[in-house]
Design a protein around this motif. Structure first.
Motif, PDB file in Angstrom:
ATOM      1  N   SER A 137      57.934 -61.391  35.768  1.00 58.10           N
ATOM      2  CA  SER A 137      57.334 -60.372  34.914  1.00 58.10           C
ATOM      3  C   SER A 137      55.884 -60.114  35.302  1.00 58.10           C
ATOM      4  O   SER A 137      55.350 -59.026  35.098  1.00 58.10           O
ATOM      5  CB  SER A 137      57.416 -60.797  33.446  1.00 58.10           C
ATOM      6  OG  SER A 137      56.700 -62.014  33.240  1.00 58.10           O
ATOM      7  N   GLU A 168      52.556 -65.659  28.676  1.00 60.65           N
ATOM      8  CA  GLU A 168      54.004 -65.790  28.796  1.00 60.65           C
ATOM      9  C   GLU A 168      54.454 -65.225  30.144  1.00 60.65           C
ATOM     10  O   GLU A 168      53.970 -64.186  30.583  1.00 60.65           O
ATOM     11  CB  GLU A 168      54.712 -65.037  27.667  1.00 60.65           C
ATOM     12  CG  GLU A 168      54.523 -65.662  26.301  1.00 60.65           C
ATOM     13  CD  GLU A 168      55.327 -64.955  25.227  1.00 60.65           C
ATOM     14  OE1 GLU A 168      56.037 -63.984  25.577  1.00 60.65           O
ATOM     15  OE2 GLU A 168      55.238 -65.363  24.066  1.00 60.65           O
ATOM     16  N   LEU A 184      58.026 -64.343  32.347  1.00 58.26           N
ATOM     17  CA  LEU A 184      59.475 -64.216  32.394  1.00 58.26           C
ATOM     18  C   LEU A 184      59.922 -64.275  33.853  1.00 58.26           C
ATOM     19  O   LEU A 184      59.438 -63.502  34.689  1.00 58.26           O
ATOM     20  CB  LEU A 184      59.913 -62.891  31.767  1.00 58.26           C
ATOM     21  CG  LEU A 184      61.365 -62.450  32.040  1.00 58.26           C
ATOM     22  CD1 LEU A 184      62.343 -63.455  31.444  1.00 58.26           C
ATOM     23  CD2 LEU A 184      61.607 -61.054  31.491  1.00 58.26           C
ATOM     24  N   ARG A 223      67.824 -65.541  33.158  1.00 53.01           N
ATOM     25  CA  ARG A 223      66.409 -65.391  32.831  1.00 53.01           C
ATOM     26  C   ARG A 223      65.892 -66.681  32.198  1.00 53.01           C
ATOM     27  O   ARG A 223      66.640 -67.428  31.552  1.00 53.01           O
ATOM     28  CB  ARG A 223      66.149 -64.213  31.896  1.00 53.01           C
ATOM     29  CG  ARG A 223      66.792 -64.338  30.517  1.00 53.01           C
ATOM     30  CD  ARG A 223      66.362 -63.202  29.612  1.00 53.01           C
ATOM     31  NE  ARG A 223      64.972 -63.321  29.224  1.00 53.01           N
ATOM     32  CZ  ARG A 223      64.306 -62.345  28.600  1.00 53.01           C
ATOM     33  NH1 ARG A 223      64.893 -61.186  28.345  1.00 53.01           N
ATOM     34  NH2 ARG A 223      63.043 -62.529  28.252  1.00 53.01           N
ATOM     35  N   ASP A 241      62.130 -68.048  30.171  1.00 52.62           N
ATOM     36  CA  ASP A 241      60.807 -67.712  29.642  1.00 52.62           C
ATOM     37  C   ASP A 241      59.946 -68.966  29.602  1.00 52.62           C
ATOM     38  O   ASP A 241      60.380 -70.010  29.111  1.00 52.62           O
ATOM     39  CB  ASP A 241      60.935 -67.113  28.240  1.00 52.62           C
ATOM     40  CG  ASP A 241      61.723 -65.819  28.229  1.00 52.62           C
ATOM     41  OD1 ASP A 241      61.104 -64.760  28.400  1.00 52.62           O
ATOM     42  OD2 ASP A 241      62.963 -65.876  28.061  1.00 52.62           O
TER      43      ASP A 241
END
Length: 253
Positions: free
Chosen positions: A27, A41, A43, A173, A175
């Protein structure tokens, strides 16, 4: 949106020799540390590209690791001597990551063989490198266990089993929540595809963490021009003291 991007990558990338390959993305691949930085954060997402029908037998598993810059660490043990707590023994670790997180699709004991773990250094205990120099204690294990425990309690070492979401054995995915006290440097990201405890394919990339703006300027100044940085700090302290005294006199008058 992420699913569409992954499907495009699956068809755009050329095939390699393996039957199953990792196609992955982040991300964000750059994180800037400022005075107001309070964590970030990230991803990490991907897909499995297949050049043949999915093999039967053992189910597919995915492990994602995120590793911060490694530095030497000295672990000391305190003992009570004559009523005073003092450092008595120490062990020096050659390199320990400043941050290390592992996310998996299932229990590590079920999806990762010990031999593969030793070879790839995936789990948290194996992320800590060998000891540096001669070991001066009879048993060094309590020292490494203490280092792991302290960093796990601080939230910079973690294992999150089941945190990787795998959809139809194709899309996945994970996180990660990065803490506010990040160390500047390159954060290595690794993705492992596994079947029957063995690595089928792996992918590696990096997230670049850098100080930006005034934070970076002050950091470079303190490292490369320590004398100037010290003089500026002293001047600022003197000015702050003078300003406080002047304000106090103004209030009293």
């Amino acid at each position: 949106m992420i699913r569409c991007l992954l499907l495009l990558l699956l068809f755009a990338l050329p095939a390699r020799a393996g039957d199953e390959e990792v196609v992955a993305g982040l991300s964000r691949d750059n994180i800037g540390i400022t005075a107001a930085f309070n964590g970030s954060e990230v991803l990490i997402y991907g897909a499995v590209k297949r050049n043949a029908p999915e093999p039967g037998g053992a189910p597919l598993a995915v492990i994602v690791t995120l590793e911060g810059p490694a530095h030497p660490v000295t672990v000391r043990r305190k003992s009570r001597e004559f009523g005073i707590w003092v450092n008595t023994d120490k062990v020096r670790v050659a390199a320990a990551p400043s941050y290390y997180a592992v996310a998996t699709t299932g229990p590590v004991a079920e999806i990762l063989s010990p031999e593969t773990d030793v070879t790839q250094r995936i789990t948290v205990p194996l992320a800590v490198r060998a000891f540096a120099g001669p070991i001066e204690v009879a048993d060094a294990r309590p020292f490494t266990e203490a280092l792991l425990r302290i960093r796990e309690e601080a939230g910079v070492y973690s294992l999150d089993e089941g945190a990787v979401r795998l959809v139809e054995d194709t899309l996945f995915r994970a996180d990660f929540q990065l803490p506010a006290n990040l160390t500047e440097g390159d954060y290595k990201t690794r993705i492992f595809l596994l079947r029957d405890g063995k690595v089928v394919d792996r992918y590696q990339t990096a997230i670049y963490v850098r100080r930006v703006g005034l934070e970076r300027w002050l950091y470079i100044l303190s490292r490369e021009h320590a004398a100037i940085y010290g003089a500026m700090s002293l001047a600022l302290a003197v000015f702050a003291g003078w300003a406080a005294a002047a304000l106090f006199r103004l209030i009293r008058s």
